[in-house]
Design an enzyme around this catalytic site. Structure first.
Site, short mmCIF file in Angstrom:
data_model
loop_
_atom_site.label_atom_id
_atom_site.label_comp_id
_atom_site.label_asym_id
_atom_site.label_seq_id
_atom_site.Cartn_x
_atom_site.Cartn_y
_atom_site.Cartn_z
N GLU A 205 1.24 -11.76 5.73
CA GLU A 205 0.21 -11.03 6.46
C GLU A 205 0.60 -11.15 7.93
O GLU A 205 0.40 -12.19 8.56
CB GLU A 205 -1.17 -11.63 6.21
N HIS B 219 0.83 -1.22 0.00
CA HIS B 219 0.00 0.00 0.00
C HIS B 219 0.86 1.27 0.00
O HIS B 219 1.99 1.26 -0.44
CB HIS B 219 -0.99 -0.04 1.17
N GLU C 230 -2.39 0.25 7.91
CA GLU C 230 -1.49 -0.82 7.49
C GLU C 230 -0.24 -0.27 6.81
O GLU C 230 0.87 -0.73 7.05
CB GLU C 230 -2.24 -1.75 6.52
ZN ZN Z 1 -2.27 -5.24 2.56
#
Ligand code: ZN
Length: 473
Positions: free
Chosen positions: A434, A301, A315
């Site tokens: 993740e 991102h 995030e």
């Molecule tokens: Zn992500």
């Protein structure tokens, strides 16, 4: 040749200030089957705006006020990585500059934003020259205005027919880990590196600093400590001081009006070279020139894409901090490191992959934070992804995942395969981690803690190290 008038309605001062995007009935001329249109360059010349593109795209236009600008969307068109997020200075035809970006990836839309000089209506006629692959946008009804402005600064690739000096207009990050210097006309330069001060300097002859110079905002964690521009006689000297562990190398020039400088984390690659013995910066190809294996770290991102978010925590910020720790640890282990982004910037998926491909990285790791809706807030833990049927990627994912679970004690949600773009399009072993769920309150509080981020980073680095050691030949 297709000659069609577009924008007569949409690009006109009479229309509402914010008009909806509308089709203009242009028939798309697609290139050979299956191929997508790609916009490769945007220039201005005596005829109008020239777009280098391998077909005639469908276009949608709208005019927006405050500031006054025209938005031109090219449908089913990708923008070349070299001009994504670029600004083309124009100063002609009532247009100050054109901003170019990939507005949307799927389906692809290239967006050109024409920042206007005046409120005079601008109408263009478009025609496509199939032989040369050029789309010409010709201003119409502006003959009087154009005569009046002919003495104003005119920017064109061949524009040497006026005596105004070339200006250095701005410095910006382009989303490829590059710092780009933009000038009003073609420029040449000499470079030097002061290793003792880790300062890279460019001398750009026959230029001056624009009074409206654009400068990037340097984040607290920026690898750039300082950027200084100085007028030295007839030349502009740009000095960029990097923090230790970082180096600037020159990128291949594709635009004579711009210089792109690649920021690279190089570990101890310069150790042993006495200061000031190198006058020219050598391009760093990571594992190729340094003999070190290169790991590309991809913090997910960035910019307006904040990623997963809860309670004002993003995030994009967690993964950038974690990635920088990961990079430092890998450097200490002797690896070269390249980041897809080191700043809070918007970055498409394709250039992330392209960076790793161009650098011939040995491994690619994308760092993310997970989320679920509020009703699933008890869900927590780590998932490590590889591309389907990528056996090396799976191996890397397993080694990294084991390390993470062992050292963080996080809930084990397993090694998984998925078709995430950045791990399916990369040719080297690639994983996506993740690192936890921002929607789980206790995991969220760990994820924002720099000690926990550090433990996660060490674990990922150890997994990568195990993997690369076992496959080193
Ligand atoms: Zn992500």
């Amino acid at each position: 040749m297709v000659g069609t008038c577009f924008g007569t309605q949409a690009i006109n001062a009479q229309v509402p200030l914010v008009s909806p995007l509308r089709d203009n009935d242009l028939q798309a001329q697609l290139p050979s089957s299956g191929q997508q249109l790609q916009l490769r360059n945007v220039q201005v010349n005596a005829d109008g705006f020239v777009l280098q593109i391998n077909g005639s795209p469908q276009m949608r236009t709208s005019r927006v006020a405050n500031p006054d600008r025209i938005i031109l969307d090219l449908q089913a068109t990708e923008v070349s990585p070299y001009i994504h997020n670029s600004v083309v200075p124009i100063n002609r035809y009532g247009v100050r500059q054109i901003r170019v970006a990939q507005f949307q990836k799927y389906p692809a839309i290239t967006r050109l934003v024409f920042d206007l000089d005046s409120t005079s209506p601008v109408n263009w006629q478009s025609s496509y020259d199939q032989t040369r692959g050029l789309l010409l946008l010709r201003p119409v009804g502006l003959s009087v205005t154009e005569k009046n402005t002919s003495s104003l600064p005119v920017t064109s690739s061949s524009g040497s027919n006026n005596s105004l000096p070339t200006t250095i207009n701005g410095l910006s990050f382009n989303g490829y880990g590059q710092l780009v210097i933009d000038a009003s006309r073609a420029i040449t330069y000499r470079s030097s590196l002061d290793l003792a001060n880790n300062t890279y300097s460019l001398t750009i002859p026959a230029t001056r600093i624009s009074s409206q110079l654009r400068r990037p905002v340097l984040g607290a964690n920026s690898p750039i400590e300082q950027i200084r521009l100085t007028q030295v006689g007839d030349a502009v000297v740009v000095s960029v001081k990097m923090i230790s562990g970082w180096q600037i190398s020159e990128s291949v020039r594709t635009n004579p009006q711009a210089i792109a400088l690649q920021l690279t984390s190089v570990g101890q690659v310069n150790a042993g070279i006495p200061p000031n013995t190198r006058s020219q910066v050598q391009p760093n190809y990571g594992n190729v020139t340094s003999g070190r294996q290169l790991v590309v770290i991809d913090p997910g991102h960035g910019g307006p894409d904040v990623g997963a978010t809860r309670n004002g925590v993003y995030e994009k910020d967690i993964v950038l901090a974690m990635s920088k720790q990961l990079g430092r640890i890998l450097q200490q282990m002797g690896y070269s490191v390249m980041y897809t982004r080191t700043e809070d910037i918007d970055l498409d998926l394709e250039p992330r992959v392209q960076m790793a491909e161009n650098a011939r990285a040995s491994a690619f790791v994308s760092v993310h934070v997970n989320s679920l809706d509020a009703s699933s807030s008890q869900v927590n833990g780590v998932e490590t992804y590889h591309a389907p049927s990528a056996s090396l990627g799976k191996n890397l994912a397993e080694l990294v995942h084991q390390q993470i679970i062992a050292s963080t004690g996080a809930n084990d949600r397993g090694v998984r395969s998925a078709r995430f773009y950045v791990i399916t399009k990369t040719s080297m072993p690639a994983i996506l981690v993740e690192t936890g769920f921002i929607t789980n309150p206790s995991e969220a509080s760990r994820l924002v803690d720099s000690n926990y981020q550090g433990r996660m980073a060490v674990a990922i680095a150890q997994g990568i190290d195990q993997f690369l050691k076992s496959y080193r030949r």
